[in-house]
Enzyme design. Structure first.
Site, short mmCIF file in Angstrom:
data_model
loop_
_atom_site.label_atom_id
_atom_site.label_comp_id
_atom_site.label_asym_id
_atom_site.label_seq_id
_atom_site.Cartn_x
_atom_site.Cartn_y
_atom_site.Cartn_z
N GLY A 178 6.49 -10.66 11.38
CA GLY A 178 5.14 -11.05 11.75
C GLY A 178 4.90 -12.53 11.91
CG ASP A 212 2.68 -6.60 -14.37
OD1 ASP A 212 2.53 -6.87 -13.18
OD2 ASP A 212 1.77 -6.21 -15.11
CD GLU A 235 -5.09 -6.10 -13.37
OE1 GLU A 235 -4.81 -7.27 -13.02
OE2 GLU A 235 -4.33 -5.13 -13.20
#
Length: 577
Positions: free
Chosen positions: A189, A487, A410
């Site tokens: 891209g 993670d 989070e």
């Protein structure tokens, strides 16, 4: 339509053949001795007899049971036919095909036709290939270098290629030859295809574009034939640009395997190399290849005389992103509150295609809301749709406990980012799940940089571990969840690179185990494990010292579901005061 017609016709013929075969096989057959046959003849029980002169058997049907065929040995005597006719028995000794043979012939013709059509449609479409190439020559030569925003270095390096095609005499007078091939490489891209089209447009020559996968077929030799056909077509134009996208489909390093697929790829690659080697008489033709993986290409393809010039088309920096956004934004009705400079700052690691998709998604959001302009809110929604997917609409199945776990997880990432890498801009923290399966996400925007320092790598690993640390700190060691699996995977990959690629570890020193072809020993694995535990403990200590901040961020996250960087700053500043 023609292909569909043949498929339907073949299916109908096969179905009819099957029906005829089943009807033929449904006829009952029984054996009868010759004396029993003579008795039946004398008693006027025989209706018909079918045979040919050289047949070893007769097929007899009785008046009382016409659904059964009796098989009788053929006596092969003279005047046997006359013997039957004198007793009013129908005799059939014509040389006609049996139903079984007719069905066999139909099946053979049908299968043969099907195989022929399959080979014709999938094996050798050189004419359609050239038809597509001719179509590209007329329709695609519209993109100019000015339409390719960013990539200033790449555009500069192809400038002399364009000039060489247009004025070859200027270079040949100095003994220079035009590069036979240009290899454009870089992430997906980034504009490799656009640059190739722009070269042809600026030089005013035909543009023949094909994908590498179009040359690789299941039949050995087809790909090589297509290469030769494409190049012969280009040579007729005297000056042309041949563009092969995804060239790694045919140009990968040749393997020792002798499988058919490798034979086909090798023959196709050899044909490409041969065609490029014979370009000394065609000074106006240049071959451009594009790939995302330069390291996988065969060395023979990249040597001087083949793809002489290798140009990296990388991800745009902040200035290039701003130009790309402006290029696409000028074609859309943007509201006054849309700041392209801020958007360029927040789209680190976005390719040109992703930036175009971002503004397109924003336009779709605006259209769905029946707005006349693309507003900042539409861009924000589009931004997170591109990053994490659309928000999940039905969230009724998510329990309060799961919501709380996600919020602490989070919040842990966000707090660790703020404490360890304050230079990073926290764009958004959310616990709204997405259709891609994410329970929530934390988006931090790093600064544009060529390098990562030792401190940055270790801090990045700690930020990845902070979600699991927060879970353990609040809910206990036995209540940690699977939410940190991705993670941990990312942190492990970063730590391995830190130890064995970058030479940053004190004990291992300036030695890379990459040269050992990933044959890690137990000592290395133990070192990775020990280092990860040490980083986890350091992160746990940091989060324990700032547990109150963690709880404050989590509470507001549970209340609002999404927080911006300014909200995190406000909470931290309030707690500091």
């Amino acid at each position: 339509m023609k292909k569909l017609y043949w498929i339907i016709l073949i299916a109908v013929v096969l179905a009819c053949s099957g029906i005829l075969m089943s009807l033929h096989l449904s006829v009952t057959k029984e054996e009868m001795t010759y004396p029993s046959f003579l008795d039946a003849v004398n008693q006027n029980q025989v209706a018909s007899v079918q045979f040919k002169e050289n047949d070893s058997t007769l097929k007899v049907i009785l008046n009382s049971d016409k659904d059964t065929t009796y098989i009788v040995p053929n006596p092969k005597t003279e005047n046997f036919t006359e013997f039957l006719l004198l007793r009013n028995i129908k005799v059939d000794n014509s040389d006609s095909y049996s139903a079984t043979k007719v069905i066999q012939i139909i099946l053979i013709i049908t299968v043969g036709t099907g195989v022929f059509l399959f080979i014709r449609t999938s094996g050798g479409k050189d004419k359609p290939l050239m038809k597509d190439a001719a179509k590209n020559k007329k329709a695609e030569n519209r993109v100019k270098l000015g339409d390719v925003a960013g990539n200033a270095e790449a555009k500069s390096m192809v400038g002399d290629i364009i000039d060489f095609i247009k004025e070859p005499e200027k270079y040949s007078a100095l003994g220079a030859r035009m590069p036979k091939g240009v290899m454009l490489y870089g992430p997906p891209g980034t504009g490799k295809t656009l640059i190739a089209k722009a070269i042809a447009t600026e030089a005013g020559v035909p543009f023949y574009a094909m994908s590498g996968s179009d040359f690789v077929q299941m039949y050995v030799g087809v790909g090589a034939s297509r290469i030769r056909t494409l190049f012969n077509k280009a040579k007729k134009s005297e000056k042309a640009v041949i563009f092969i996208d995804e060239i790694d489909a045919i140009g990968k390093k040749r393997a020792r395997s002798t499988s058919a697929s490798n034979d086909e790829r090798d023959q196709t690659l050899n044909a490409l190399l041969t065609e490029m080697s014979g370009f000394h008489e065609n000074k106006g033709i240049v071959v451009i290849g594009a790939t995302n993986r330069l390291d996988t290409l065969d060395e023979a393809l990249l040597r001087p005389g083949r793809f002489d010039r290798q140009i990296e088309v990388g991800l745009p920096d902040i200035l290039a992103r701003k130009k790309i956004l402006k290029l696409y934004g000028d074609k859309k009705p943007l509201g006054d509150d849309v700041d392209l400079e801020v958007l360029a700052k927040n789209t680190v690691s976005f390719s040109g295609a992703m930036l175009e998709n971002l503004l397109n998604e924003a336009a779709i959001q605006a259209a769905n809301e029946k707005s006349s302009y693309i507003q900042s809110s539409h861009v924000d929604k589009a931004f997170y749709t591109v990053i994490a997917g659309s928000p999940l609409q039905d969230r009724s199945f998510i329990s309060e406990k799961d919501k709380s776990i996600t919020a602490y997880h989070e919040a842990g990432h966000a707090l660790a980012t703020k404490l360890l890498q304050p230079e990073q801009y926290i764009s958004k923290v959310t616990i709204i799940p997405s259709v891609k399966g994410a329970g929530g996400f934390n988006l931090s925007i790093p600064k544009d940089s060529l390098y990562q320092s030792k401190r940055q790598i270790l801090c990045s690993i700690q930020i990845l571990l902070a979600g699991r640390v927060a879970e353990e700190l609040i809910f206990g060691e036995e209540e940690i969840t699977t939410g940190a699996s991705n993670d941990i995977q990312k942190a492990s990959a970063m730590l391995v690179d830190y130890l064995n690629k970058y030479g940053m570890d004190d004990e291992m020193g300036l030695f890379s185990t990459v040269v050992l072809e990933d044959q890690y020993d137990t000592d290395f694995l133990n070192k990775c494990r020990n280092q990860m535990h040490a980083l986890y403990d350091t992160t746990k200590k940091l989060m324990t010292e700032n547990k109150k901040l963690l709880i404050e961020i989590t509470n507001e996250l549970l209340e609002k579901e999404s927080l911006k960087g300014e909200d995190i700053d406000r909470i931290c500043l309030k707690e500091a005061v």
